[in-house]
Motif scaffolding. Structure first.
Motif, short mmCIF file in Angstrom:
data_model
loop_
_atom_site.label_atom_id
_atom_site.label_comp_id
_atom_site.label_asym_id
_atom_site.label_seq_id
_atom_site.Cartn_x
_atom_site.Cartn_y
_atom_site.Cartn_z
N ARG A 99 22.58 -23.04 -83.06
CA ARG A 99 22.07 -22.30 -84.22
C ARG A 99 22.34 -20.83 -84.02
N ALA A 100 22.60 -20.13 -85.10
CA ALA A 100 22.93 -18.71 -85.01
C ALA A 100 21.87 -17.93 -84.23
N ILE A 101 20.61 -18.26 -84.45
CA ILE A 101 19.55 -17.49 -83.80
C ILE A 101 19.36 -17.87 -82.34
N ASP A 102 20.05 -18.94 -81.90
CA ASP A 102 19.94 -19.37 -80.51
C ASP A 102 21.18 -19.02 -79.68
N LEU A 103 22.24 -18.55 -80.33
CA LEU A 103 23.45 -18.20 -79.60
C LEU A 103 23.19 -17.03 -78.67
N THR A 104 23.79 -17.08 -77.50
CA THR A 104 23.66 -15.97 -76.56
C THR A 104 24.73 -14.92 -76.84
N ASP A 105 24.53 -13.75 -76.26
CA ASP A 105 25.55 -12.70 -76.38
C ASP A 105 26.88 -13.19 -75.82
N GLU A 106 26.80 -13.96 -74.74
CA GLU A 106 28.03 -14.46 -74.11
C GLU A 106 28.72 -15.49 -75.00
N ASP A 107 27.96 -16.35 -75.67
CA ASP A 107 28.54 -17.31 -76.61
C ASP A 107 29.34 -16.58 -77.68
N TRP A 108 28.72 -15.59 -78.26
CA TRP A 108 29.35 -14.84 -79.35
C TRP A 108 30.58 -14.08 -78.86
N ALA A 109 30.43 -13.37 -77.76
CA ALA A 109 31.52 -12.54 -77.24
C ALA A 109 32.72 -13.40 -76.83
N THR A 110 32.46 -14.49 -76.14
CA THR A 110 33.56 -15.35 -75.69
C THR A 110 34.30 -15.95 -76.88
N THR A 111 33.55 -16.40 -77.86
CA THR A 111 34.17 -16.99 -79.05
C THR A 111 35.09 -16.00 -79.74
N PHE A 112 34.62 -14.79 -79.90
CA PHE A 112 35.44 -13.78 -80.58
C PHE A 112 36.56 -13.25 -79.69
N ASP A 113 36.31 -13.18 -78.40
CA ASP A 113 37.36 -12.72 -77.48
C ASP A 113 38.58 -13.63 -77.54
#
Length: 260
Positions: A99-113
């Motif tokens: 869920r968007a509110i449960d994603l970690t900073d690392e989840d988000w950064a790695t996905t976009f990286d």
């Protein structure tokens, strides 16, 4: 069908398995010389060896597409040792569910990286050379999740929407130089990534038939895509048969996005 791809130099990221491997196989079968790139070097070596054993031409290099300097060095090497790159296919991608509110900073950064910056670094390095020569094709493999919201896929969907938008903008900027840039957006495709999302047989049924609780329709064609279905779409867009097609997003999802 002869697509006129024989002899072209093609670079494919995420080539070790799944859609990337299928793209590599398909383009090699059309006579391309394939430069296959992936971070998973063990699986990459197996894929490259199998292509060569089949009498086609492929060479593999380990690459982390998140490393812009490494991307530039490798593209320089390919350009010098193998000649001009005619086609780039951006397939490398990662999926972090939650869920968007449960994603970690690392989840988000790695996905976009990987899914966005990797596409940017590769397309910038190759596109610069293509535009100078006045020819070339760049295809980014996106996802129908980039246009239709999916539960627990906020990071992935956002990244795929971003990479598609980037590719279309790149296509606009490079059109006057003769370089075409397009997107292929698969839906549910029979790959290790998809199977890694399934926990039991109900997941397979929900994928094909839809799930009211997930606000998701099924697949009107009633089947998963095979990676070769996506690869065939990539091969068309890479070929001169698509010589007047640029900034297009070709959805290969069996109708799951209802044409969105």
């Amino acid at each position: 069908m002869d697509l006129g791809l024989a002899g072209k130099n093609v670079v494919v990221t995420g080539a070790a398995q799944g859609i990337g491997a299928a793209v590599s196989w398909t383009l090699a079968a059309h006579g391309c010389r394939v430069v296959a790139l992936d971070y998973n070097v063990d699986q990459l070596d197996k894929t490259v060896a199998a292509i060569n054993d089949a009498g086609r031409t492929a060479i593999g290099y380990q690459l982390d597409v998140r490393d812009s300097a490494a991307v530039e060095r490798l593209i320089d090497r390919v350009d010098t040792e193998f000649g001009p790159i005619d086609v780039l296919v951006n397939v490398a991608g990662v999926l972090r569910l939650g869920r968007a509110i449960d994603l970690t900073d690392e989840d988000w950064a790695t996905t976009f990286d990987v899914n966005v910056s990797g596409v940017f670094y590769m397309s910038r390095a190759v596109g610069r050379r293509m535009s100078a020569r006045g020819r070339g094709a760049i295809i980014t493999v996106g996802s129908n999740a980039g246009s239709v919201p999916r539960m627990k896929m906020a990071a992935y969907a956002a990244s795929k929407a971003a990479s598609a938008a980037f590719t279309k903008n790149l296509g606009l900027e490079l059109a006057s130089t003769g370089v075409r840039c397009n997107v292929v957006s698969p839906g549910s495709t029979d790959t290790p990534m998809l199977r890694g999302m399934w926990t039991d047989d109900s997941c397979v049924r929900d994928t094909l038939e839809g799930s009211l609780s997930a606000h998701r329709v099924g697949i009107p064609l009633r089947k998963l895509a095979d990676p070769s279905d996506v690869a065939d779409a990539v091969a068309f867009l890479a070929s001169d048969r698509a010589g007047h097609v640029t900034m297009h997003d070709l959805c290969v999802d069996g109708g799951a996005a209802l044409g969105a």
